[in-house]
Scaffold this motif. Sequence first.
Motif, short mmCIF file in Angstrom:
data_model
loop_
_atom_site.label_atom_id
_atom_site.label_comp_id
_atom_site.label_asym_id
_atom_site.label_seq_id
_atom_site.Cartn_x
_atom_site.Cartn_y
_atom_site.Cartn_z
N VAL A 1 -0.26 14.24 10.00
CA VAL A 1 -0.62 14.39 8.74
C VAL A 1 0.60 15.29 7.96
CG1 VAL A 1 -3.04 14.90 8.67
CG2 VAL A 1 -1.45 16.84 8.95
N CYS A 2 0.22 14.72 6.18
CA CYS A 2 1.49 15.83 5.02
C CYS A 2 0.49 15.30 4.36
CB CYS A 2 2.60 14.34 4.93
SG CYS A 2 2.23 12.91 3.95
N VAL A 3 2.00 16.25 3.51
CA VAL A 3 1.47 17.21 2.12
C VAL A 3 3.01 16.49 1.25
CG1 VAL A 3 1.09 18.77 0.41
CG2 VAL A 3 0.12 18.48 3.05
N LEU A 4 2.47 15.64 0.18
CA LEU A 4 2.98 15.44 -0.99
C LEU A 4 3.91 16.02 -1.60
CD1 LEU A 4 2.83 11.64 -0.71
CD2 LEU A 4 3.54 12.41 1.37
N GLY A 5 5.10 16.32 -1.71
CA GLY A 5 5.55 16.22 -3.18
C GLY A 5 4.40 16.34 -4.55
N GLU A 6 4.58 16.45 -5.73
CA GLU A 6 3.82 15.91 -6.97
C GLU A 6 4.38 14.64 -7.55
OE1 GLU A 6 1.44 17.50 -10.53
OE2 GLU A 6 2.87 17.88 -10.38
N SER A 7 5.66 15.03 -7.51
CA SER A 7 6.52 14.10 -8.36
C SER A 7 6.63 12.47 -7.27
CB SER A 7 8.36 14.19 -8.80
OG SER A 7 8.19 15.25 -9.70
N LEU A 8 7.05 13.42 -5.77
CA LEU A 8 6.53 12.19 -5.42
C LEU A 8 5.64 11.08 -5.00
CD1 LEU A 8 8.37 10.28 -2.86
CD2 LEU A 8 8.19 12.17 -1.95
N ALA A 9 4.18 11.94 -5.00
CA ALA A 9 2.83 11.05 -5.12
C ALA A 9 2.89 10.81 -6.27
CB ALA A 9 1.93 12.40 -5.42
N GLN A 10 3.11 10.65 -7.24
CA GLN A 10 2.69 9.86 -8.92
C GLN A 10 3.83 8.78 -8.64
OE1 GLN A 10 4.24 12.73 -11.81
NE2 GLN A 10 2.22 13.55 -11.94
N ARG A 11 5.05 8.63 -8.12
CA ARG A 11 5.50 7.05 -7.87
C ARG A 11 4.96 6.65 -7.20
NH1 ARG A 11 9.97 11.21 -7.80
NH2 ARG A 11 10.94 10.54 -5.96
N LEU A 12 4.96 6.78 -5.84
CA LEU A 12 3.53 6.14 -4.99
C LEU A 12 2.06 6.10 -4.66
CD1 LEU A 12 5.20 8.06 -1.40
CD2 LEU A 12 5.73 6.22 -1.99
N PHE A 13 1.80 6.61 -5.87
CA PHE A 13 0.70 6.55 -6.26
C PHE A 13 0.19 7.01 -7.87
CE2 PHE A 13 0.97 8.13 -1.90
CZ PHE A 13 0.27 6.84 -0.76
N PRO A 14 0.89 5.47 -8.32
CA PRO A 14 0.89 6.36 -10.16
C PRO A 14 -0.72 5.93 -10.70
CG PRO A 14 1.52 3.93 -9.57
CD PRO A 14 1.51 4.42 -7.73
N GLY A 15 -0.83 7.01 -11.32
CA GLY A 15 -2.56 6.86 -11.47
C GLY A 15 -3.97 6.74 -10.58
N THR A 16 -3.27 7.14 -9.61
CA THR A 16 -4.18 6.57 -8.20
C THR A 16 -4.01 8.07 -7.58
OG1 THR A 16 -3.58 6.04 -7.10
CG2 THR A 16 -4.71 4.37 -8.03
N ASP A 17 -5.51 9.06 -6.43
CA ASP A 17 -5.37 9.97 -5.94
C ASP A 17 -4.71 9.69 -4.59
OD1 ASP A 17 -5.59 12.65 -4.52
OD2 ASP A 17 -8.15 12.19 -4.39
N ALA A 18 -3.59 11.04 -3.53
CA ALA A 18 -2.55 10.27 -3.32
C ALA A 18 -3.76 10.74 -1.62
CB ALA A 18 -1.36 11.19 -3.44
N VAL A 19 -4.65 11.49 -1.52
CA VAL A 19 -5.12 12.68 -0.78
C VAL A 19 -6.40 11.40 0.25
CG1 VAL A 19 -7.29 13.98 0.07
CG2 VAL A 19 -5.25 15.04 -1.94
N GLY A 20 -5.89 11.24 1.02
CA GLY A 20 -6.76 9.97 2.39
C GLY A 20 -6.06 8.74 2.82
N LYS A 21 -5.25 8.59 1.64
CA LYS A 21 -4.26 7.65 1.97
C LYS A 21 -3.35 7.64 3.13
CE LYS A 21 -5.71 5.42 -2.03
NZ LYS A 21 -6.43 6.54 -3.14
N VAL A 22 -3.05 6.61 3.60
CA VAL A 22 -2.23 6.27 5.14
C VAL A 22 -0.90 5.31 4.29
CG1 VAL A 22 -2.07 5.27 7.40
CG2 VAL A 22 -3.58 6.33 6.71
N VAL A 23 0.02 6.57 4.93
CA VAL A 23 1.48 6.69 4.75
C VAL A 23 2.44 5.99 5.58
CG1 VAL A 23 1.47 7.21 1.74
CG2 VAL A 23 2.34 8.53 4.35
N ASN A 24 3.34 5.17 5.49
CA ASN A 24 4.51 5.00 6.70
C ASN A 24 6.02 5.73 6.41
OD1 ASN A 24 6.53 4.25 8.45
ND2 ASN A 24 5.52 2.02 8.75
#
Length: 420
Positions: A156-179
Amino acid sequence: MRLFDTDNWREIGASLSRNKTRTFLTAFGIFWGVLMLSLLWGAGQGVKRMMYSNFDGFATNSAIIYANRTTMPYKGFKRGLWWAMTTDDVDAIRRNVQGLETVSSVMSRGATITYKDKSESSTLAGVEPNYVKALTPKIVAGRFINDADLSQASRVCVLGESLAQRLFPGTDAVGKVVNINNIYYRVVGVCSQSSEIGIPGRIDESIFAPITTTRMAYNYRNFCDFLLVIADDNHRPGDIKDDIFRNIRKGHPIHPDDKEAIGFQDISVMFDQVSKIFLGLDILIFIVGLSSLLAGVIGVGNIMWVIVKERTKEFGVRRAIGAKPASILKQILSESAVLTAVAGMAAVVVSVGILQVATMMIAQAAESNGASHNLAVDFQLSFGHAVVILLLFLVLGMLAGSIPAFKAMHIKPIEALNDK
């Protein structure tokens, strides 16, 4: 003298308006002194808040410990040996060092995180749950790494807010699977930083995972890159430094006299240095403000002295018809108080407006340049500080006017009537 006695107020106004130019220049001296002191105080407090905000969420009574190359040969090993701290060091420190509140191990690696067609470069930090005691992130969504994640080496991981906004623009990052570096992790939280300090990097741009998971992923065995230690309320990190070093040396070929093999960065010393800088700033503000203050106060004393001189005959007539010395004293001091209060309050109002405009301009410039919100200075003159400045000027203005007032009180009627 009654506060709402219109005759007294009318007399004060008449006295001050006899020489409008002199009264204006004296009032301007008071105005300028209060304005300078208010601006200096408000600006100084704003800069101080900005600097101290860099330590928000960070344990200031803490230190960072890391491994360096040895500088002395020991136990058959040459100087220049690379070594690494381990979980055994952490356990030994926790068992044997007194005055320690917590110790947290951290490892970090450069990472490429991918989600669908989006990819970002970042820093992967393997941490323990007690990492938040040293550097508290703001939880934007979900949660941070917990004990269950650590014990089970969960992916499991926790993302920094700026990083999460770029990877998941407009959507919730929690629960997503990332590589992350070809290993899949489930996002359990998003966090942001409350200060400019980030270990090992800016929280907004980092990835956090259980250190047990990152050790397995990189075959890192029981190693860690550095330790975050927090001293308890009765100690400073420097007080327990020798005990920590002694326990680390036991498990590694480090000469007891090698001062460079173990790195030690004391955050509490940095915080104390910032405090000393602002103590010096406060002293400078006091000296400059006091100079402006004294200039205004001297002006009040001068105009009161001139007024007393001009009204000598008037005071003699008053004494002759039965006026008490105390009534003359009150009259002079009330004129001094009115002049100081009116000019002082006007200066406070103007200074608050100037500080507010400066705050808005700096905030807009910081936003346009993409700077962190912590770099925006919030210039404010608090109500308490404004009252202190006004009372200080009022008291000193009254004291400055008291010398000519006492002279007026002791004027003898016969001498006053003969004054030319």
